[in-house]
Design an enzyme around this catalytic site. Structure first.
Site, PDB file in Angstrom:
ATOM      1  N   LYS A   6     -13.812 -10.407 -10.062  1.00 56.61           N
ATOM      2  CA  LYS A   6     -14.328 -10.166  -8.712  1.00 56.61           C
ATOM      3  C   LYS A   6     -13.996  -8.738  -8.269  1.00 56.61           C
ATOM      4  CE  LYS A   6     -10.097 -12.143  -6.879  1.00 56.61           C
ATOM      5  NZ  LYS A   6      -9.449 -13.358  -6.401  1.00 56.61           N
ATOM      6  N   ARG A  52      -7.123 -21.056   3.359  1.00 55.79           N
ATOM      7  CA  ARG A  52      -8.299 -20.195   3.306  1.00 55.79           C
ATOM      8  C   ARG A  52      -9.450 -21.184   3.182  1.00 55.79           C
ATOM      9  NH1 ARG A  52      -7.880 -15.319  -0.960  1.00 55.79           N
ATOM     10  NH2 ARG A  52      -8.600 -16.888  -2.419  1.00 55.79           N
ATOM     11  N   TYR A  74      -6.409  20.932   7.021  1.00 53.64           N
ATOM     12  CA  TYR A  74      -6.791  20.558   8.387  1.00 53.64           C
ATOM     13  C   TYR A  74      -5.577  20.316   9.276  1.00 53.64           C
ATOM     14  CZ  TYR A  74     -11.710  19.502   7.258  1.00 53.64           C
ATOM     15  OH  TYR A  74     -13.017  19.565   6.902  1.00 53.64           O
ATOM     16  N   MET A 113     -11.765  14.679   2.939  1.00 50.15           N
ATOM     17  CA  MET A 113     -12.671  13.632   2.497  1.00 50.15           C
ATOM     18  C   MET A 113     -12.878  13.675   0.981  1.00 50.15           C
ATOM     19  SD  MET A 113     -16.591  12.929   3.683  1.00 50.15           S
ATOM     20  CE  MET A 113     -16.231  12.720   5.413  1.00 50.15           C
TER      21      MET A 113
HETATM   22  C1  LIG Z   1      -8.265 -13.693  -7.006  1.00 55.76           C
HETATM   23  C2  LIG Z   1      -7.980 -15.076  -7.312  1.00 55.76           C
HETATM   24  C3  LIG Z   1      -7.154 -15.418  -8.397  1.00 55.76           C
HETATM   25  C4  LIG Z   1      -6.415 -14.410  -9.230  1.00 55.76           C
HETATM   26  O1  LIG Z   1      -5.221 -14.051  -8.591  1.00 55.76           O
HETATM   27  P1  LIG Z   1      -4.200 -13.012  -9.253  1.00 55.76           P
HETATM   28  O2  LIG Z   1      -3.041 -13.020  -8.352  1.00 55.76           O
HETATM   29  O3  LIG Z   1      -4.881 -11.701  -9.274  1.00 55.76           O
HETATM   30  O4  LIG Z   1      -3.912 -13.526 -10.606  1.00 55.76           O
HETATM   31  C5  LIG Z   1      -7.028 -16.758  -8.721  1.00 55.76           C
HETATM   32  N1  LIG Z   1      -7.640 -17.718  -7.984  1.00 55.76           N
HETATM   33  C6  LIG Z   1      -8.409 -17.426  -6.919  1.00 55.76           C
HETATM   34  C7  LIG Z   1      -9.034 -18.523  -6.150  1.00 55.76           C
HETATM   35  C8  LIG Z   1      -8.603 -16.105  -6.527  1.00 55.76           C
HETATM   36  O5  LIG Z   1      -9.355 -15.822  -5.481  1.00 55.76           O
END
Ligand SMILES: *Cc1c(COP(=O)(O)O)cnc(C)c1O
Length: 823
Positions: free
Chosen positions: A494, A592, A718, A767
């Site tokens: 992801k 969540r 800056y 930037m």
């Molecule tokens: C991102 C994620 C993981 C991986 O977590 P890490 O701490 O990076 O290993 C596992 N399960 C879910 C549901 C996630 O969103």
């Protein structure tokens, strides 16, 4: 060299069925590398993470007929033409066969081991000696329990010298490699901390390495290294020792002085009483030491070979990288800078082939003359032509006198053209004619193919994120080795692979037989499918608006609420889809997304009364698995999940994959691995609980555009936030907050690494650029600058910002080009 299968069976002591007559000449351990099925002997190796027996049926369909196995599976009965050689241990059989092969040759063989520099010493020796010997050597760094036998198998009657490297990561491995290489001359390069995990002490590891030299006539090493010298003595090997030294005038090779200049080093030495001076084109200590090892070997092997001092001046650096970059006009550019020989061409063509299939592009090879003695050019290029045909290359551009001369050996179907020199090709109209191709550039150094790659590379920003795909594979296997063989793995790619880019990663993981990938949104998954990723993909945050994409690209959604579930079911019914795979998320305390455990009975009801979707897995996510402070809470989450998952599975009446562990979970609670785990940050080289053994996978780097001399008292940047207190040298580098360099690193809060030295960021970060104080270094314009990487860990950056490594990694802006490479 060919062997009758009956002889092989006898050599390895295998049980067999009635054997069909066959001769084999190729040992195959990786089914993906198949090219000559009829003459291949496949070894069904079982590793912690894979089982070669799984590929036998497919290989049989591809006309492979000879297999070494450790078990007979029912499906083998139908393979009537196959020869099965049944042994207890397939790897041991491979090693035994090659040890037998090795015994047939009486030529000198150099065996190289040590923590660093093995491949470089091997390649330097090749460069220095290839005019005097017909050399067989390990391709790339083939130095493992499998790589060594595959390398030594290449020995044939024409060879007059063998050079092989051996690497070990565990006690008792060298014992197995010794009879396979059986070196007559041993070289021990440096001894360091690499692969120390499995050894009690550095002494133990060193002694283990020395076993390689049990039957050698000579052992070459750095006599000034007290550890190595003592151990050589205690292993009773002193009588064979050829130690070189900077302090001992009596040493057979005494190094009088080492004088480093701008870009070369002058080595004065005394060889068997004669004074000599060598100039080499390197200034780093490691290269100097590697050259000295070579000198000592040559002195022993063939004393006259050290007379030609000129060839030392022409040593070429050894690179083992295979870069993958975005090219112009939809092309993908693979740059293999490794020495141009036929073995490494074979390996690079496999890589080309895999990328071509994945991306559905045409494949083009730009090849220079191969500088290699031993084989006559005609038969060498005939071999090249065979390879090119077997690896299904569509287009060849040959550069060099020899290729041009032997152009006719290349097949009719191949689109091909030939040029005498790199310049001639660059000046030709063909340089403009590239479109949607995967292009492999493979040239000997003096053809300067970097000039071609400059023209074909897509031009962007000088700031790049380099991603080491070999390190990703290492980390993946590192976690896999902590799990039971049957436990599946989801790799989290992801957020653009935690910032490192998704396609190359996904492709690499797919090739290493990862079971699942997970992305955040459907579009990320669709992009992977379009580029040829075929393994299952889970979408973690499916949106109601993305159902179309999901079905079209066969992406499997996480389902976390009744509203989403009902919408999914309705959609499958509308489309007439049956049993579409979904993944149910249970909230056990993270709060969540997710169903509450008490909702499970109702969930079962919903699912049982429809047929559009089918639960493939059920999972939950741990909120505090990285810290012992939360261990009680984690335990509660685990218990809650187990109960909910089991009741869901029982209620549905079919098996469902259960998973809860993320990276920290795998590290700390492996007993809870269940059917599957979800690996995220660990894959990217950051341990969640501080364990050792991971490799850094990415390096954010840029270059110095300009160096300014700023007088004491002036301000930088800056808002005039920093003043220099002394006359200073300030480097301007093209990375700013828009590239992901957090502005909180301004005014000395952050550092970068230039020429191995930390340099503070000075002034406010702009930037697109920032300024760095390089007064205390000899930094020059054009130098490379490391923002994070091995030299400056991501976790150090995140600590400074009081955040987590995830945020640093995912903040690198998409405009920063990702460059991938293999070691
Ligand atoms: C991102 C994620 C993981 C991986 O977590 P890490 O701490 O990076 O290993 C596992 N399960 C879910 C549901 C996630 O969103």
């Amino acid at each position: 060299m060919e062997y009758a299968i009956q002889d092989v069976a006898q050599i390895i002591g295998a049980k067999t069925n009635t054997l069909h007559d066959c001769t084999i000449s190729i040992l195959l351990t990786d089914s993906r590398r198949l090219s000559f099925p009829e003459s291949s002997l496949f070894f069904a190796l079982e590793t912690k993470t894979n089982d070669g027996h799984r590929y036998i049926q497919d290989l049989y369909k591809l006309r492979v007929r000879n297999f070494v196995v450790s078990k007979m599976l029912p499906e083998f009965a139908q393979m009537e033409e196959a020869n099965f050689l049944l042994v207890k241990d397939v790897l041991a059989a491979l090693q035994k066969l090659v040890a037998y092969h090795r015994k047939r040759f009486q030529i000198p063989v150099i065996g190289i081991t040590g923590s660093n520099g093995k491949t470089v010493v091997k390649e330097f020796l090749y460069q220095l000696l290839h005019n005097e010997f017909d050399i067989v050597r390990s391709p790339r760094s083939y130095n493992s329990q499998i790589g060594v036998p595959l390398s030594v198998w290449e020995m044939n009657e024409k060879n007059t010298l063998g050079i092989f490297e051996a690497g070990i990561s565990q006690p008792d491995e060298m014992e197995k490699l010794q009879p396979i290489i059986a070196p007559t001359i041993g070289v021990l390069t440096s001894i360091g901390e690499a692969h120390q995990e499995n050894f009690i002490s550095i002494n133990q590891k060193c002694l283990e390495k020395l076993m390689l030299f049990n039957d050698s006539e000579a052992i070459i090493y750095d006599g000034d290294n007290p550890l190595i010298s003592t151990l050589i003595e205690s292993a009773c090997l002193s009588h064979k020792a050829i130690a070189w030294s900077r302090t001992d005038r009596e040493a057979p090779l005494f190094i009088e002085s080492i004088e480093k200049k701008q870009d070369e080093t002058v080595i004065h030495c005394t060889l068997l009483g004669f004074d000599r001076t060598y100039t080499i084109p390197f200034v780093d200590d490691a290269s100097i030491e590697n050259v000295i090892h070579c000198l000592a070997v040559m002195l022993y092997l063939k004393p006259t070979s050290v007379n030609d001092t000129e060839k030392f001046a022409h040593l070429e650096p050894v690179e083992m990288r295979l870069d993958v970059k975005e090219g112009i006009q939809g092309c993908l550019l693979i740059n293999d800078t490794y020495n141009s020989d036929i073995n490494s061409l074979d390996i690079a063509l496999d890589f080309l082939q895999s990328r071509k299939v994945a991306k559905n592009l045409k494949s083009t090879l730009i090849l220079s003359d191969i500088l290699q003695s031993g084989t006559l050019p005609k038969s060498l290029y005939k071999k090249v032509a065979d390879l090119v045909e077997r690896k299904k290359v569509n287009r060849l551009i040959g550069i060099g006198k020899d290729l041009k001369e032997f152009a006719s050996v290349f097949g009719e179907q191949l689109e091909k053209s030939f040029y005498q020199t790199t310049d001639e090709f660059i000046a030709s109209p063909e340089i403009k004619k590239f479109n949607n191709e995967v292009i492999l550039l493979k040239g000997s150094r003096h053809f300067h193919f970097e000039r071609i790659s400059e023209l074909l590379e897509k031009k962007v920003h000088e700031t790049i994120l380099e991603v080491n795909l070999s390190a990703i594979v290492h980390n993946f296997n590192f976690y896999r080795s902590k799990l039971k063989p049957e436990t599946k793995m989801v790799c989290m790619v992801k957020a653009f692979g935690y910032g490192s880019g998704s396609f190359e990663l996904a492709k690499t993981l797919q090739e290493h037989r990862c079971d699942y990938l997970a992305v955040a949104v459907a579009d990320e998954g669709a992009a992977l499918r379009k580029e040829g990723i075929t393994i299952p993909i889970i979408v973690m945050n499916p949106e109601f608006s993305s159902f179309n994409t999901m079905f079209e690209y066969n992406l499997e959604p996480e389902v976390y609420s009744f509203r989403l579930l009902d919408a999914m079911i309705k959609e499958t019914e509308r489309r007439g889809i049956i049993a579409y795979p979904i993944h149910i998320k249970i909230d056990t305390g993270m709060h969540r997304l997710g169903f509450q455990p008490y909702e499970v009975p109702q969930l079962i009801e919903h699912l049982k009364t429809q047929s559009g979707v089918k639960v493939r897995s059920v999972f939950s996510h741990l909120a505090g698995s990285d810290s012992f402070v939360f261990d009680d809470f984690t335990q509660q989450q685990l218990e809650k999940f187990k109960e909910a998952a089991t009741s869901l599975e029982n209620g549905l009446g079919h098996p469902v994959i259960k998973h809860i562990l993320n990276t920290a979970g795998i590290e700390r609670f492996p007993q809870w691995q269940m059917d599957m785990v979800r690996l995220g940050i660990g894959l990217y080289g950051v341990s969640a609980s501080g364990i050792n053994g991971l490799r850094t996978i990415s390096k954010l780097k840029t270059t110095i555009l300009q160096i300014q001399h700023v007088p004491a008292g002036d301000s930088i940047g800056y808002s005039r936030r920093s003043y220099v207190e002394r006359d200073s040298r300030i480097a301007i580098i093209p990375i700013g907050y828009a590239d992901g360099l957090d502005r909180h690193f301004s005014n000395g809060h952050g550092e970068v690494v230039i020429r191995g030295k930390r340099c503070p960021i000075i002034g406010n970060i702009c930037m697109d650029a920032c300024m760095v104080d390089v007064t205390d270094t000899d930094a020059q314009e054009g130098d490379s600058v490391i923002v994070f990487g091995e030299e400056l860990p991501v976790s150090e950056l995140s600590d400074r910002l009081k955040t987590i490594p995830y945020e640093i990694l995912t903040s690198v802006s998409p405009r920063v080009k990702r460059v991938y490479y293999w070691e």
